[in-house]
Design an enzyme around this catalytic site. Structure first.
Site, mmCIF file in Angstrom:
data_model
loop_
_atom_site.group_PDB
_atom_site.id
_atom_site.type_symbol
_atom_site.label_atom_id
_atom_site.label_comp_id
_atom_site.label_asym_id
_atom_site.label_seq_id
_atom_site.Cartn_x
_atom_site.Cartn_y
_atom_site.Cartn_z
ATOM 1 C CB CYS A 271 4.530 9.676 1.875
ATOM 2 S SG CYS A 271 3.107 8.593 1.736
ATOM 3 C CD GLU B 193 -2.381 10.152 7.380
ATOM 4 O OE1 GLU B 193 -1.365 9.466 7.167
ATOM 5 O OE2 GLU B 193 -3.281 9.814 8.172
#
Ligand code: NAD
Length: 466
Positions: free
Chosen positions: A256, A222
């Protein structure tokens, strides 16, 4: 719990292999396969974030200067949402999935069943250090695995808190916390796991994959990247400005899936910039000193972008190294070749560009590594369809930013440089399970013609049937 960050290296390695061996022994007993065990662990995660909300908020304030409200939204509500959704749906996800067989396999039956992988490693980042450690843990225990959680050393108060609380709320023979930095992570990877789920930057992601390759450990990565926000002229600019400013400011832009840069249709670009600047003033009227950045390294990187930029500072621009704060800043028309437009921003700076045609904006985004998310603000169905269909990215959100992350029905993950694999909800359960294919046959009939030596007639029949 294994607290290893202060141990000498030899002891560290031994301690680690003992921890992993202990979890493997637990897994071998089969108790983590049981649905009731899985549900108890999920309830443990729910209780942990509910009952220890105040301690979690304190740790996040110490590590990141985060407000209790943002601690709740970013780390507590998000974690609890994942755990509750998994608990409520787990029995359904665990069901065998019957498959239709081809005629040549009758009589018989076929199905897919989900098997725990074994012992998995979860490597967390510092920016949402609870959610991004416990969210993957939801997937791990829902799938019936044992797990080692390695929180980020850059959020030390939260890492220590997780090391203390996880064994209190979860089965400590099946879930362990190992604290430490990148070298500890590499030593963990050298133990060999059945899967590693890493959340962090793209460059470290490569090192994780290299470390995991030595043991042939499969990975879910991720990662980050530059998630663009594309705004067409027909968008509601007030709502657009509010949503962009809100999420960009959250956690000082260290998210993010924060909007990384904005690219707006030229005719409305300046009006949108003014509205975003007004929202920033309003939303942060209680933080006039600027937004806190996690550490000096990150501060220097961001301050460097501002020093280097050839763009116009429309609002903000102030930095204070002694307090590690940066004012929320909007930079108009930076050079696409400068660091601000080449690197993931990961801070409270929003670069803004303009476009004239959809072809141009699609070409611009696709000329860069594939983003984690694409955000599209438009009223036009045609524009929305083109932008979703023609820009490859981990996910996409129309008329909002980042909210897909809070929808456990949707898989969350990147593509290309923004990551591989996905989790959340059922997708996390599947990512950390093995999809076992099972074909069950009967003893009868047992047709002689399929066995050699083959007669001409047998071959003719077999060619027809198979
Ligand atoms: P990072 O890559 O610096 O560190 C993440 C983890 O990797 C930490 O636990 C760290 O100890 C470990 N690590 C560091 N060096 C290592 C090495 N050489 N070998 C093995 N492990 C090592 O990430 P970060 O700075 O904590 O987080 C910021 C990045 O993470 C940003 O790029 C952001 O976009 C990304 N991110 C992605 C997601 C997502 O869900 N896709 C979520 C949050 C953050």
């Amino acid at each position: 719990m294994t607290r290893t960050n202060k141990a000498p290296v030899a002891a560290l390695g031994q301690d680690m292999s003992e921890t992993v061996a202990r979890l493997r022994r637990t897994h071998a007993t089969g108790r983590t396969r049981d649905v009731d065990w899985r549900i108890a662990q999920l309830r443990g995660i729910e209780r942990l974030v509910d009952e220890r909300e105040a301690e979690i908020a304190d740790a996040l304030a110490a590590d990141l200067g985060r407000s209790p409200q943002e601690a709740w939204l970013g780390d507590i509500a998000s974690t609890k949402g994942e755990a509750v959704f998994a608990r409520k749906n787990l029995r359904k996800w665990m069901r065998k999935q019957s498959q239709r067989l081809p005629l040549n396999q009758y009589p018989g039956s076929g199905w897919v069943q989900f098997e725990p992988l074994g012992t998995v490693l979860i490597i967390g980042p510092w920016n949402y250090p609870v959610y991004l450690s416990l969210g993957p843990l939801v997937a791990a225990v829902a799938a019936g695995n044992c797990a080692v959680v390695k929180p980020s050393e850059l959020a030390p108060a939260t890492s220590a808190l997780l090391a203390r609380l996880i064994p209190e709320y979860l089965d400590s023979e099946a879930v362990a916390v190992v604290e430490g930095d990148g070298s500890v992570t590499q030593q963990l990877l050298a133990q060999g796991f059945d899967h590693a789920l890493f959340t962090g930057g793209t460059e470290i992601g490569k090192k994780i994959m290299a470390g995991a390759a030595e043991q042939l450990t499969p990975v879910t990565l991720e990662l980050g990247g530059k998630s663009p926000v594309i705004v067409t002229a027909d968008a509601d600019l007030d709502v657009t400005a509010r949503r962009i400013a809100w999420v960009k400011l959250m956690n000082s832009g260290q998210t993010c899936i924060a909007p990384d840069y904005l690219i707006a249709e030229r005719s409305i670009r300046d009006a949108l910039v003014d509205k975003i600047a007004a929202c920033i003033d309003k939303f942060r009227s209680d933080q006039v000193g600027g937004l806190r950045i996690v550490n000096e390294r990150q501060f220097d990187r961001l301050a460097g972008y501002l020093k280097e930029t050839s763009g116009r500072i429309a609002t903000g621009g102030a930095t204070d190294r002694s307090r590690l704060t940066i004012a929320p800043t909007v930079v108009v028309d930076p050079d696409p070749a400068e660091s601000l437009m080449q690197e993931e921003v990961f801070g409270p700076i929003l670069p803004v560009l303009a476009f004239d045609t959809l072809d141009e904006v699609i070409g611009f985004v696709n000329g860069r590594p594939k983003p984690l998310a694409t955000y599209i603000f438009t009223r036009s169905r045609a524009a929305r369809t083109r932008l979703i269909d023609e820009i490859p990215s981990g996910g996409a959100v129309v008329n909002h930013v980042a909210m897909h992350c809070l929808v456990p029905q949707l898989p969350f993950g990147g593509v290309g440089a923004s990551g591989m694999g996905a989790y959340h909800g059922r997708w996390g359960f599947e990512a950390l399970s093995h999809r076992k294919a099972v074909l069950a046959k009967t003893f009868k009939p047992d047709l002689a013609l399929v066995y050699p030596p083959y007669s001409g007639l047998a071959l003719k029949i077999m060619r027809k049937v198979f």
